[in-house]
Structures are given as structure tokens and as C-alpha cells.
Design an enzyme around this catalytic site. Structure first.
Site, short mmCIF file in Angstrom:
data_model
loop_
_atom_site.label_atom_id
_atom_site.label_comp_id
_atom_site.label_asym_id
_atom_site.label_seq_id
_atom_site.Cartn_x
_atom_site.Cartn_y
_atom_site.Cartn_z
N HIS A 12 5.38 -4.51 8.94
CA HIS A 12 5.59 -4.58 10.33
C HIS A 12 4.57 -5.35 11.08
CE1 HIS A 12 8.39 -1.78 8.77
NE2 HIS A 12 7.41 -0.87 8.13
N TYR B 260 11.39 8.75 0.20
CA TYR B 260 11.37 7.66 -0.60
C TYR B 260 11.89 8.18 -2.22
CZ TYR B 260 8.47 5.57 3.09
OH TYR B 260 8.03 5.11 3.88
N ASP C 193 2.22 -15.72 6.41
CA ASP C 193 1.81 -17.27 6.26
C ASP C 193 1.57 -17.44 4.71
OD1 ASP C 193 1.98 -17.43 9.07
OD2 ASP C 193 -0.33 -17.35 9.28
N ARG D 289 4.81 12.12 -3.49
CA ARG D 289 4.78 12.56 -2.13
C ARG D 289 5.83 12.20 -1.31
NH1 ARG D 289 0.72 14.37 -3.83
NH2 ARG D 289 -1.48 14.28 -3.00
N ARG E 289 9.02 0.77 12.55
CA ARG E 289 9.48 0.21 11.20
C ARG E 289 10.54 -0.72 11.36
NH1 ARG E 289 6.68 3.44 7.73
NH2 ARG E 289 6.50 5.38 8.57
N GLU F 111 12.62 -10.01 0.30
CA GLU F 111 11.88 -8.75 1.00
C GLU F 111 12.50 -7.47 0.48
OE1 GLU F 111 11.42 -8.90 5.09
OE2 GLU F 111 10.92 -7.13 5.18
N HIS G 231 12.98 -3.25 0.70
CA HIS G 231 12.35 -1.87 0.96
C HIS G 231 13.14 -0.69 0.25
CE1 HIS G 231 9.88 -3.55 3.91
NE2 HIS G 231 10.85 -4.49 4.20
N LEU G 232 12.65 0.26 0.02
CA LEU G 232 13.27 1.44 -0.57
C LEU G 232 14.27 2.14 0.35
CD1 LEU G 232 10.04 2.88 -2.52
CD2 LEU G 232 12.11 1.69 -3.65
N SER G 233 13.71 2.18 1.73
CA SER G 233 14.54 3.11 2.76
C SER G 233 14.84 1.87 3.63
CB SER G 233 13.32 3.74 3.69
OG SER G 233 12.38 2.97 4.16
N ALA H 71 3.88 -1.00 4.57
CA ALA H 71 3.47 -0.92 6.03
C ALA H 71 2.94 -2.30 6.61
CB ALA H 71 2.39 -0.08 6.52
N ASN I 197 7.47 -5.87 -1.66
CA ASN I 197 7.79 -4.75 -0.65
C ASN I 197 6.42 -4.67 -0.22
OD1 ASN I 197 8.02 -2.40 0.78
ND2 ASN I 197 8.90 -1.34 -0.74
N PRO J 157 0.84 -1.11 -0.02
CA PRO J 157 -0.06 -0.01 0.09
C PRO J 157 0.98 1.12 -0.05
CG PRO J 157 -0.18 -1.00 2.05
CD PRO J 157 0.29 -2.09 1.23
N ASN J 158 0.27 2.21 -0.66
CA ASN J 158 0.91 3.67 -0.96
C ASN J 158 2.16 3.69 -1.76
OD1 ASN J 158 -1.12 4.77 1.12
ND2 ASN J 158 -0.20 3.55 2.58
N ARG K 183 15.10 3.65 10.75
CA ARG K 183 14.08 4.77 10.87
C ARG K 183 13.36 4.26 12.30
NH1 ARG K 183 10.44 4.65 5.64
NH2 ARG K 183 9.62 6.58 6.76
#
Ligand code: CA2
Length: 145
Positions: A79, A22, A86, A17, A110, A97, A99-101, A76, A73, A9-10, A106
């Protein structure tokens, strides 16, 4: 070889944004980099972005019998989504897995990933490169599917 790539999501807001966190690369640009990498090594990628947890779980289930590996990725959901963890474990497929950041650098909430325990590895903080390295890794290490 078939590889499923899932954005959580996002991530559709990338480049529009929060560029300080990011970056300015859009999700469409990241998808193009993934496709270029896949083409260069003769892999086929299915790339999907979802907002909801259930849609991600359903997409992971569809990978069974099609994909040789999964790049995700979970955003959110990283976490706290035991459902996504599962589902990934149930596929028996190698998972990377991304992650950009750098989530370890952080906020404390996170720094916990409930996904990492079922992943082969984690690429965090390398921006869009993480996806490209993940495709490269899977292509070199997975059984053909
Ligand atoms: O660093 C990552 O890739 C994250 O998975 C991104 C997630 C965040 O919840 C994770 O802790 C780390 C957030 C994705 C939201 O992306 C946005 C992009 C532009 C504007 C707002 C959010």
C-alpha cells in the site's frame, strides 16, 4: 526456469493468528504447495519471507540474471512502498502480485496498491491458490532463464 517468490512482513504468522481473515493454512504449507507446483512443471523456485523493506529490495535485485519472473505478496508494503515498486520495475522481469485476501473488499487503505502498476497481473482473494496460479502463469508465459 527460475522463479523468485517473496512473502512480505507478518506472513510468517499465517495459520497462527487472525484465521478469520487469512485462514488456517501456514506459510510453510503455502511454500509446500508452491514447491509442488514448481516441481510438477520443472521450474525452480527460491522462496523468501522478509519483515523489512530493504531486505525485500535486496532480494529483488538478486533476481536479476537468475529469475525469469517474480511472484510477490508485499503484504502491508503493497500500500505504500515505492522502493519495492521501483526495484520490481528495475528488474524488467514479469511480476505477479498475490494477496491471500481480496484487498478490494477490505479497508480503503488496503484498496490502493502501489505495486500493481508494475505487475503483469494481480491475484487477490484466492488464498494460497493465488501463488500456485501465479507460478503456472509465469511458467507458461516467461522466456526461459
Ligand atoms: O491479503 C494479503 O495477502 C495481504 O497482502 C496480507 C497483508 C495485508 O497487510 C495486506 O493488506 C493484504 C498482511 C499480512 C499479515 O498476515 C498476518 C497473518 C496472520 C496474522 C496476522 C497477520
Amino acid at each position: 526456469m527460475n522463479i523468485l517468490v517473496i512473502h512480505g512482513p507478518n506472513l510468517n504468522l499465517l495459520g497462527m493468528r487472525e484465521p478469520t481473515v487469512y485462514g488456517t493454512t501456514t506459510l510453510a504449507e503455502i511454500d509446500r504447495l508452491i514447491e509442488q507446483k514448481a516441481n510438477s512443471i520443472g521450474a525452480a523456485v527460491r522462496i523468501k519471507q522478509y519483515s523489512s523493506e530493504g531486505d525485500i529490495v535486496d532480494e529483488i535485485h538478486r533476481a536479476i540474471g537468475w529469475a525469469a519472473g517474480i511472484v510477490i505478496n508485499p503484504a502491508a508494503y503493497t500500500h505504500y512502498s515505492i522502493a519495492i515498486r521501483d526495484a520490481l520495475a528495475a528488474t524488467g522481469l514479469p511480476v505477479v502480485e498475490v494477496h491471500l485476501s481480496n484487498i478490494s473488499a477490505r479497508e480503503s487503505f488496503r484498496q490502493i496498491s502501489v505495486i500493481s502498476g508494475v505487475a503483469k497481473g494481480v491475484l487477490s482473494g484466492l488464498g494460497a491458490h493465488g501463488y500456485v496460479y501465479a507460478i503456472d502463469y509465469l511458467s507458461q508465459t516467461c522466456a526461459v532463464s
